[in-house]
Enzyme design. Structure first.
Site, short mmCIF file in Angstrom:
data_model
loop_
_atom_site.label_atom_id
_atom_site.label_comp_id
_atom_site.label_asym_id
_atom_site.label_seq_id
_atom_site.Cartn_x
_atom_site.Cartn_y
_atom_site.Cartn_z
NE ARG A 1 52.97 46.54 61.27
CZ ARG A 1 52.40 45.40 61.64
NH1 ARG A 1 52.31 44.40 60.79
NH2 ARG A 1 51.90 45.28 62.85
NE ARG B 1 59.56 45.30 57.77
CZ ARG B 1 58.62 44.40 57.81
NH1 ARG B 1 57.57 44.58 58.57
NH2 ARG B 1 58.71 43.32 57.09
CG ASP C 1 59.15 41.70 69.14
OD1 ASP C 1 58.26 42.44 68.71
OD2 ASP C 1 58.92 40.57 69.63
CE1 TYR D 1 52.94 36.00 70.67
CE2 TYR D 1 53.41 36.77 72.89
CZ TYR D 1 52.72 36.89 71.69
OH TYR D 1 51.82 37.91 71.54
NE ARG E 1 54.27 46.33 69.35
CZ ARG E 1 53.81 45.47 68.45
NH1 ARG E 1 53.34 45.90 67.31
NH2 ARG E 1 53.84 44.19 68.70
#
Ligand code: CP3
Length: 344
Positions: free
Chosen positions: A30, A39, A76, A152, A26
């Protein structure tokens, strides 16, 4: 002149390097103001994933700022379930949501045909990155491992207790194994396509391997991973595969020995000295700084990083975190960590 082999790939071939190559799970995202700006321009996270130029840019941002030894493709793990036919969206502030898969017929309806066509923007992003990277920097492709994807897909998003996915795996083994089979195939296709587009190595994220009960570990974690590694070896014999089965504690050794992965990425619960003694004899190890210490910074960060290097740097080792960079992490802490590793 023949181009020198990238440091990350040298370690994956079994060399010990000092300083150790470093990248961070990662490392894009952000916590970087330049990512938030990119973004903001594009709209949502998924729009970014499907825009090759922008995804390539997000991939390269941390490399430009910090100079890691590897870029991980900006994408992702949940794009694979989406390409198999599930609806995927991100609830602001809450994370991913998927339409649920809970029955054998629903698993059977997931289609690998056309998957690589639907994920073509990902491969175009990989090709753009491969073209722009400096010679010494490796490009890592990735996918979620079947068990983690299944959590998920069955739960419909993140889960607190994995009750539905565990119940299905136990109560309807044939139906659930059909889901795992589809995911073995989809993941193998997706990783192979990233390699064809220019990825130098791939990583399998089994983020939720640590919640699998011992009696199901072989069936849900080991076997699907081994099948993916075997399929990749058949078509891409020189492609290094890094396995990251997070949270499996005493089972890391078995995972490393029995799946055939090239290198093992470990979480922060494994003492570096234990990893040096029990895991490095099996092959290159990657890890394992606690992301909370990268967030904290200062002396605590330095101490932990130095202890990891002291224990693991004598054998093939790639510096990384035990899990992904936390969104609140100050970018200067990453600068400090990379400088420390380069001095070691
Ligand atoms: O920098 C990189 O590591 C490359 C890109 C990458 C992302 N996700 C981007 C992302 C990678 C390798 C992943 C893997 C991933 N995605 C995993 C496995 C690794 C792990 O962290 O355990 C998992 C479980 C996912 C699923 C996922 N994607 C969740 C649960 C979330 C929401 C939580 C969160 O951290 O925001 C995402 C969103 C996501 N994936 C973001 C990014 C940059 C945040 C999107 C945004 O708000 O801009």
């Amino acid at each position: 002149m023949k181009p020198a082999i990238k440091p990350l790939l040298r370690v994956l071939r079994g060399e010990s390097l000092k300083p150790s190559p470093v990248w961070l799970m990662r490392q894009a995202g952000r916590y970087l103001p330049e990512y938030r700006a990119l973004r903001g321009k594009l709209g949502g996270f998924l729009d970014l994933c499907y825009a090759p130029e922008a995804a390539a840019e997000a991939t390269l941002q941390p490399i430009r700022r910090f100079g890691m030894d590897a870029a991980i493709l900006f994408s992702d793990i949940l794009l694979v379930p989406q390409a198999l036919g599930q609806k995927l969206w991100f609830e602001p502030g809450e994370g991913p949501r998927l339409t649920r898969v809970r029955r054998a017929e629903e698993a059977a309806a997931l289609r690998c045909e056309g998957l690589v066509q639907r994920l073509d923007p990902v491969y175009r992003a990989a090709a753009l990155v491969a073209k722009q990277l400096d010679q010494g920097v490796a490009l890592i492709g990735f996918a979620g491992a079947p068990w983690t994807l299944a959590t998920y897909m069955v739960e419909g998003g993140p889960s607190a207790n994995f009750a539905a996915v565990k119940a299905w795996a136990e109560e309807d083994p044939a139906g659930f194994d059909l889901l795992i089979d589809r995911l073995v195939e989809a993941t193998s296709l997706h990783l192979a396509a990233q390699a064809d587009a220019g990825a130098d190595a791939v990583q399998l994220f089994d983020t939720w391997a640590g919640v699998v009960p011992a009696a199901q570990f072989e069936r849900l974690v080991l076997n699907p991973t081994r099948r993916i590694v075997e399929r990749l070896r058949a078509t891409h014999p020189n492609l290094p595969v890094i396995g990251f089965p997070r949270g499996i504690g005493l089972l890391y050794g078995r995972y490393f020995a029995e799946t055939g992965v090239t290198a093992l990425s470990i979480d922060a619960t494994i003492a570096p000295s234990v990893a040096a003694e029990t895991l490095q004899p099996l092959g290159p190890v990657q890890g394992n700084l606690d992301p909370a210490l990268l967030l904290a910074g200062g002396e605590a960060l330095d101490r932990a990083a130095i202890a990891i290097l002291a224990a693991l740097q004598k054998r093939p080792f790639i510096f990384n975190l035990g899990h992904g960079v936390l969104p609140e992490t100050p970018p200067e802490h990453v600068t400090r960590l990379i400088a420390l590793i380069r001095r070691a």
